[in-house]
Design an enzyme around this catalytic site. Structure first.
Site, short mmCIF file in Angstrom:
data_model
loop_
_atom_site.label_atom_id
_atom_site.label_comp_id
_atom_site.label_asym_id
_atom_site.label_seq_id
_atom_site.Cartn_x
_atom_site.Cartn_y
_atom_site.Cartn_z
N GLU A 157 10.13 47.92 78.70
CA GLU A 157 10.96 48.85 79.46
C GLU A 157 10.22 49.37 80.70
O GLU A 157 10.04 50.58 80.88
CB GLU A 157 11.44 49.98 78.56
CG GLU A 157 12.27 49.47 77.38
CD GLU A 157 12.78 50.56 76.44
OE1 GLU A 157 12.35 51.73 76.59
OE2 GLU A 157 13.58 50.24 75.56
N GLU A 203 15.51 43.82 72.41
CA GLU A 203 15.25 44.89 71.45
C GLU A 203 16.53 45.68 71.31
O GLU A 203 17.11 46.11 72.31
CB GLU A 203 14.11 45.80 71.93
CG GLU A 203 13.80 46.95 70.97
CD GLU A 203 12.80 47.94 71.55
OE1 GLU A 203 11.73 47.51 72.01
OE2 GLU A 203 13.11 49.15 71.55
#
Length: 514
Positions: free
Chosen positions: A196, A317
């Site tokens: 991220e 994810e």
């Protein structure tokens, strides 16, 4: 006391969903009204249509449903994750073939210590979160690689992207140590760089430019290509968060312009809501389910504008709620609907892989701390057993509480050589639904697998009315269907259920060789 609490929770949930406009006079009157409403309300109807004229069907990766293990488990020196546990090995191997991603926020604090070097140099406190650099030893890395080999899953490892040189470029020195050690030991695995990255500033008070990160991926590909072991190893990324804002979409676009050419797949993450503030209603709200559709469309808009249709799209994810999931919800039956719907909707919209966070640790784990299956594990196992790779174009009617999808069935899920179709999905209504399936002909006998529970807040899952339990040797139970005769009536979908139906000898050309 526990039973009483669960029943009260379910009662209030039903009241909020079915009777929001009624005025409550007293507990007894309200309960009686709800009970009569549910029992006497006629079955709702739901039509589901298949488009058999589609020449080209989306085919997902054979490892479509894959697994994640959060890097926080590595940071804890694999506390509670016993590499030698026969039970743990058995339960994970039953979900093979799949990718097994080790990644998460702490991936960008992890350092490989091959000779005992201590890299614990930073401690970051930001936005009420505490992050500390930590070491992964060569022994731990070796044990992890032996474990994934034993359970026959494909490891994807997320390298630390926050090691930076003064000019802002990635410091690859520690990654080189890890890659060399892995090659010397003939470890087979795939690679990522960073977790991220668009939210680095939010988490770590540091930023990495998207274009620079793309160039870092190009550098990583060059390093991997120096080793025969990893010349054909996948490199996937950038694992950005869900594109809820234009800035996130722009980050993804800038990264792809710089680094897409070295990617084997484009990865991004998706959660629906914050686990710390999640409510039961969110787990049953079709509008919440459709947030995924919005976010997939935004990612596709970026990739198509760059003519990257040849790059597979992966949910790198994902689970229900971020922050480790929602206590008392993500590990209960109520979380089954949003998970199965995510699998169906993702495949329908062209996603090739969905990596479930996490197999172990936190509320959203498929296995609890004793390695006992949570409800989402049973949903995942049935999906793996029954659902094939070929997606059949389909359309639901306006009954938003019944959401269905269609794939060719796995050959191992039925007896015979004729083509078979699996229709699966969820009913998030407190009433039964009559399901009518149009656009397909089949044999009249249908295998039905109905997942229900005595309570939305229970950890126990019933298959066709019987509890799903592991055997004493940790093996899975027999998944026996009940048989529905279509000549005797319509398919009835139980209230609050996840269902799979196998139709044999179907007129679906795409399923001829599935």
């Amino acid at each position: 006391m526990i039973v009483k609490t669960i029943k009260q929770n379910e009662f209030y949930l039903l009241r909020s969903i079915r009777l929001k406009t009624l005025v409550s006079f007293c507990f007894a009157i309200v309960f009686f009204t709800i009970f009569i409403d549910i029992v006497n309300q006629p079955k709702s109807g739901s039509s589901f249509y298949l488009n058999l004229t589609e020449v080209k069907s989306h085919i997902v990766d054979e490892k479509f449903l894959s697994l994640g293990l959060d890097t926080s488990v590595v940071a804890s020196n694999f506390k509670g994750f016993n590499f030698t546990s026969p039970k743990l090995k058995s339960l994970i191997s039953n979900l093979s073939p799949c990718y097994f991603r080790v990644g998460g926020n702490l991936a960008d604090m992890l350092h490989f210590s091959v000779n005992g070097t201590d890299y614990r140099t930073r401690e970051i406190s930001y936005n009420a979160q505490n992050y500390t650099d930590f070491n992964m030893t060569a022994t731990e890395w070796t044990n992890l690689n032996k474990f994934v080999s034993d359970v026959k899953v494909n490891l994807i490892f997320d390298l630390n992207a926050l090691r930076r040189l003064q000019n802002g470029a990635w410091d690859s020195s520690n990654a080189k140590d890890l890659i060399k050690f892995s090659s010397d030991n003939d470890f087979k695995l795939y690679w990522e760089l960073g977790n991220e990255p668009n939210s680095f500033y939010h988490k770590f008070n540091r930023s990495v430019n998207a274009s620079q990160l793309g160039r870092d991926f190009v550098e990583l590909r060059k390093i991997l290509d120096q080793y025969e072991t990893y010349k054909s190893s996948y490199l996937v990324g950038p694992d950005v968060t869900r594109p809820r804002t234009k800035d996130i979409s722009m980050y993804l676009e800038k990264f792809l312009r710089a680094g897409a050419r070295v990617l084997n797949a484009i990865t991004w993450h998706h959660y629906y809501f914050n686990g710390r503030t999640a409510t039961p209603e969110q787990f049953l709200d079709p509008e919440t389910f459709d947030l995924l559709k919005i976010h997939i469309k935004r990612v596709l808009k970026v990739t198509r504008s760059l003519k990257l249709d040849d790059k597979p799209l992966w949910l790198g994810e994902t689970a229900t709620a971020w922050g480790g999931g929602a206590r008392g919800l993500s590990d209960r039956f109520i979380a089954s609907f949003i998970w199965l719907d995510k699998l169906g909707l993702s495949a329908k919209m062209g996603v090739s892989v969905v990596m479930r966070q996490s197999i172990f640790h936190e509320h959203y784990a498929l296995l609890n701390d004793d390695y006992d299956p949570n409800p989402n594990y049973w949903v995942s196992i049935l999906y793996k057993r029954l659902v094939g790779r070929t997606v059949i174009t389909s359309q639901n009617d306006k009954n938003i509480e019944v959401r269905l999808y269609a794939h060719c069935a796995k050959k191992s899920s039925f007896n015979g050589t004729r083509p078979a179709l699996v229709v699966f999905g969820v009913n998030v209504s407190p009433t039964e639904a009559i399901v009518k399936i149009g656009g397909v002909t089949s044999d009249p006998l249908v295998d039905s697998f109905e997942l229900t529970s005595d309570s939305l807040f229970s950890r126990t899952v019933l298959l066709n009315g019987k509890p799903l339990l592991l055997a004493s040797n940790h093996s899975l139970p027999d998944f026996k269907p009940k048989v529905i005769d279509l000549l005797m009536g319509d398919i009835v979908m139980p209230k609050y259920s996840c269902c799979f139906w196998i139709f044999r000898n179907v007129n679906v050309a795409a399923c001829g060789t599935n």
